[in-house]
Motif scaffolding. Structure first.
Motif, PDB file in Angstrom:
ATOM      1  N   PRO A 158      95.345  22.244 -88.694  1.00 57.34           N
ATOM      2  CA  PRO A 158      96.616  22.920 -88.280  1.00 57.34           C
ATOM      3  C   PRO A 158      96.894  24.214 -88.656  1.00 57.34           C
ATOM      4  N   PHE A 159      97.132  25.217 -87.984  1.00 60.45           N
ATOM      5  CA  PHE A 159      97.441  26.658 -88.459  1.00 60.45           C
ATOM      6  C   PHE A 159      96.162  27.415 -88.587  1.00 60.45           C
ATOM      7  N   ASP A 160      95.032  26.925 -88.355  1.00 59.00           N
ATOM      8  CA  ASP A 160      93.831  27.581 -88.222  1.00 59.00           C
ATOM      9  C   ASP A 160      93.854  28.204 -86.835  1.00 59.00           C
ATOM     10  N   ALA A 161      93.079  29.520 -86.583  1.00 58.81           N
ATOM     11  CA  ALA A 161      92.879  29.893 -85.489  1.00 58.81           C
ATOM     12  C   ALA A 161      91.510  30.578 -85.158  1.00 58.81           C
ATOM     13  N   ALA A 162      91.205  30.698 -83.888  1.00 58.62           N
ATOM     14  CA  ALA A 162      89.830  31.139 -83.570  1.00 58.62           C
ATOM     15  C   ALA A 162      89.559  32.087 -82.464  1.00 58.62           C
ATOM     16  N   HIS A 163      88.943  33.115 -82.392  1.00 61.49           N
ATOM     17  CA  HIS A 163      88.767  34.070 -81.457  1.00 61.49           C
ATOM     18  C   HIS A 163      87.366  34.369 -81.131  1.00 61.49           C
ATOM     19  N   PHE A 164      87.097  34.158 -79.891  1.00 59.07           N
ATOM     20  CA  PHE A 164      85.709  34.158 -79.482  1.00 59.07           C
ATOM     21  C   PHE A 164      85.256  34.660 -78.133  1.00 59.07           C
ATOM     22  N   ASP A 165      83.985  35.201 -77.785  1.00 58.68           N
ATOM     23  CA  ASP A 165      83.817  35.351 -76.206  1.00 58.68           C
ATOM     24  C   ASP A 165      83.587  34.453 -75.405  1.00 58.68           C
ATOM     25  N   ALA A 166      84.372  34.177 -74.662  1.00 59.16           N
ATOM     26  CA  ALA A 166      84.585  33.093 -73.717  1.00 59.16           C
ATOM     27  C   ALA A 166      83.144  32.720 -72.757  1.00 59.16           C
ATOM     28  N   GLY A 167      82.275  34.035 -72.802  1.00 64.30           N
ATOM     29  CA  GLY A 167      81.140  33.903 -71.912  1.00 64.30           C
ATOM     30  C   GLY A 167      79.990  32.886 -72.903  1.00 64.30           C
ATOM     31  N   ILE A 168      80.353  32.585 -74.024  1.00 64.47           N
ATOM     32  CA  ILE A 168      79.509  31.667 -74.882  1.00 64.47           C
ATOM     33  C   ILE A 168      80.017  30.203 -74.487  1.00 64.47           C
ATOM     34  N   PRO A 169      78.786  29.334 -73.824  1.00 59.95           N
ATOM     35  CA  PRO A 169      79.292  28.077 -73.728  1.00 59.95           C
ATOM     36  C   PRO A 169      80.137  27.288 -74.932  1.00 59.95           C
ATOM     37  N   HIS A 170      81.450  26.964 -74.533  1.00 60.74           N
ATOM     38  CA  HIS A 170      82.191  25.990 -75.699  1.00 60.74           C
ATOM     39  C   HIS A 170      82.793  25.030 -75.070  1.00 60.74           C
ATOM     40  N   ARG A 171      83.217  24.216 -75.770  1.00 64.45           N
ATOM     41  CA  ARG A 171      84.018  22.910 -75.777  1.00 64.45           C
ATOM     42  C   ARG A 171      85.038  22.667 -76.997  1.00 64.45           C
ATOM     43  N   LEU A 172      86.092  22.049 -76.594  1.00 66.02           N
ATOM     44  CA  LEU A 172      87.227  21.429 -77.426  1.00 66.02           C
ATOM     45  C   LEU A 172      87.202  19.869 -77.471  1.00 66.02           C
ATOM     46  N   ASP A 173      87.183  19.492 -78.715  1.00 68.26           N
ATOM     47  CA  ASP A 173      87.330  18.145 -78.988  1.00 68.26           C
ATOM     48  C   ASP A 173      88.348  17.842 -80.221  1.00 68.26           C
ATOM     49  N   ALA A 174      88.989  16.882 -79.915  1.00 69.70           N
ATOM     50  CA  ALA A 174      89.915  16.297 -80.824  1.00 69.70           C
ATOM     51  C   ALA A 174      89.170  15.280 -81.908  1.00 69.70           C
ATOM     52  N   LEU A 175      89.394  15.383 -83.043  1.00 71.70           N
ATOM     53  CA  LEU A 175      88.714  14.613 -84.133  1.00 71.70           C
ATOM     54  C   LEU A 175      89.946  13.564 -84.730  1.00 71.70           C
ATOM     55  N   GLY A 176      89.248  12.443 -85.150  1.00 78.75           N
ATOM     56  CA  GLY A 176      90.185  11.310 -85.755  1.00 78.75           C
ATOM     57  C   GLY A 176      90.896  10.661 -84.604  1.00 78.75           C
ATOM     58  N   ASP A 177      92.127   9.958 -84.920  1.00 84.25           N
ATOM     59  CA  ASP A 177      92.366   9.147 -83.943  1.00 84.25           C
ATOM     60  C   ASP A 177      94.021   9.656 -83.442  1.00 84.25           C
ATOM     61  N   ARG A 178      94.113  11.047 -83.553  1.00 80.75           N
ATOM     62  CA  ARG A 178      95.311  11.574 -83.229  1.00 80.75           C
ATOM     63  C   ARG A 178      94.930  12.776 -82.072  1.00 80.75           C
ATOM     64  N   ASP A 179      95.745  12.957 -81.025  1.00 80.43           N
ATOM     65  CA  ASP A 179      95.571  14.064 -80.052  1.00 80.43           C
ATOM     66  C   ASP A 179      95.644  15.333 -81.064  1.00 80.43           C
ATOM     67  N   THR A 180      95.215  16.573 -80.419  1.00 84.20           N
ATOM     68  CA  THR A 180      95.250  17.763 -80.854  1.00 84.20           C
ATOM     69  C   THR A 180      96.014  18.657 -80.087  1.00 84.20           C
ATOM     70  N   GLU A 181      96.833  19.466 -80.437  1.00 80.97           N
ATOM     71  CA  GLU A 181      97.627  20.315 -79.851  1.00 80.97           C
ATOM     72  C   GLU A 181      97.251  21.694 -80.008  1.00 80.97           C
ATOM     73  N   ILE A 182      96.982  22.606 -79.180  1.00 82.11           N
ATOM     74  CA  ILE A 182      96.876  23.950 -79.540  1.00 82.11           C
ATOM     75  C   ILE A 182      97.356  24.931 -78.722  1.00 82.11           C
ATOM     76  N   LEU A 183      97.485  26.190 -79.063  1.00 88.12           N
ATOM     77  CA  LEU A 183      98.139  27.248 -78.117  1.00 88.12           C
ATOM     78  C   LEU A 183      96.778  27.785 -77.873  1.00 88.12           C
ATOM     79  N   LEU A 184      96.561  28.400 -76.748  1.00 87.35           N
ATOM     80  CA  LEU A 184      95.346  29.046 -76.030  1.00 87.35           C
ATOM     81  C   LEU A 184      95.447  30.395 -75.452  1.00 87.35           C
ATOM     82  N   VAL A 185      95.138  31.428 -75.603  1.00 86.03           N
ATOM     83  CA  VAL A 185      95.198  32.596 -74.938  1.00 86.03           C
ATOM     84  C   VAL A 185      93.817  33.237 -74.388  1.00 86.03           C
TER      85      VAL A 185
END
Length: 198
Positions: A158-185
């Motif tokens: 929580p409160f970490d951020a990432a900025h990347f080129d969307a042309g690079i193949p990417h995937r988002l996964d929740a870790l642990g037993d909790r859902d993960t919520e993000i803001l994505l721009v």
């Protein structure tokens, strides 16, 4: 209540499908031409336009890119308003590829930024990597996120951020037993934005 939510979602999908059909026919494209431009099958595109299929975020990004418009504009049924406020009660929740998401902007077809609230369920099973033109910035609100970016993996708290080129193949996964919520721009590539004015 569950049936009410399903009815609202189906209504939203039908409106989205009508809007996509309008954008396609406005350009004089057949489903075959759109399939060629997006690398999606005619059958899949037809189901989206009829409201029978809920598109993933990656598909919405691709359709917005192909139509040289914003993701928010894909959901427009009336001329865009000058308002910039999106009330939480007005933010519809959609589902695609196991992700829950809602659009956080109503700026319409001239917007270059596409802010989205995304919930990644803990039990989501997904091995696919996605890529599209432009760049993405994300911010973790809660839970733990694994960002796969090409051959790299990044664990974000929580409160970490990432900025990347969307042309690079990417995937988002929740870790642990909790859902993960993000803001994505997401932001279109500059040359894709230029094409929209040509």
């Amino acid at each position: 209540m569950v049936n009410d939510n399903k009815t609202l979602l189906q209504s939203d999908l039908v409106r989205l499908g009508s809007r996509l059909r309008f954008l396609r026919t406005q350009r004089g494209w057949t489903l075959g031409e759109l399939a060629r431009r997006t690398n999606l099958s005619e059958a899949y595109l037809s189901r989206i336009e009829s409201g029978d299929r809920q598109p993933s975020l990656a598909v919405l990004f691709e359709l917005a890119r192909t139509y040289h418009t914003s993701m928010a504009a894909l959901f427009e049924v009336e001329p865009p308003s000058s308002a910039v406020v999106v009330r939480s009660v007005d933010a519809n929740v959609y589902e695609g590829n196991g992700l829950l998401y809602s659009l956080l902007s109503n700026k319409g077809s001239l917007a270059n930024l596409h802010p989205i609230h995304v919930t990644i369920p803990a039990q989501r099973q997904n091995e696919c990597l996605y890529q599209h033109e432009g760049e993405e910035w994300l911010y973790v609100l809660s839970g733990e996120l694994r960002l796969t970016l090409g051959e790299e993996e990044h664990i974000l708290q929580p409160f970490d951020a990432a900025h990347f080129d969307a042309g690079i193949p990417h995937r988002l996964d929740a870790l642990g037993d909790r859902d993960t919520e993000i803001l994505l721009v997401s932001c279109e590539a500059s040359h894709a934005l230029l094409r929209s004015y040509l």
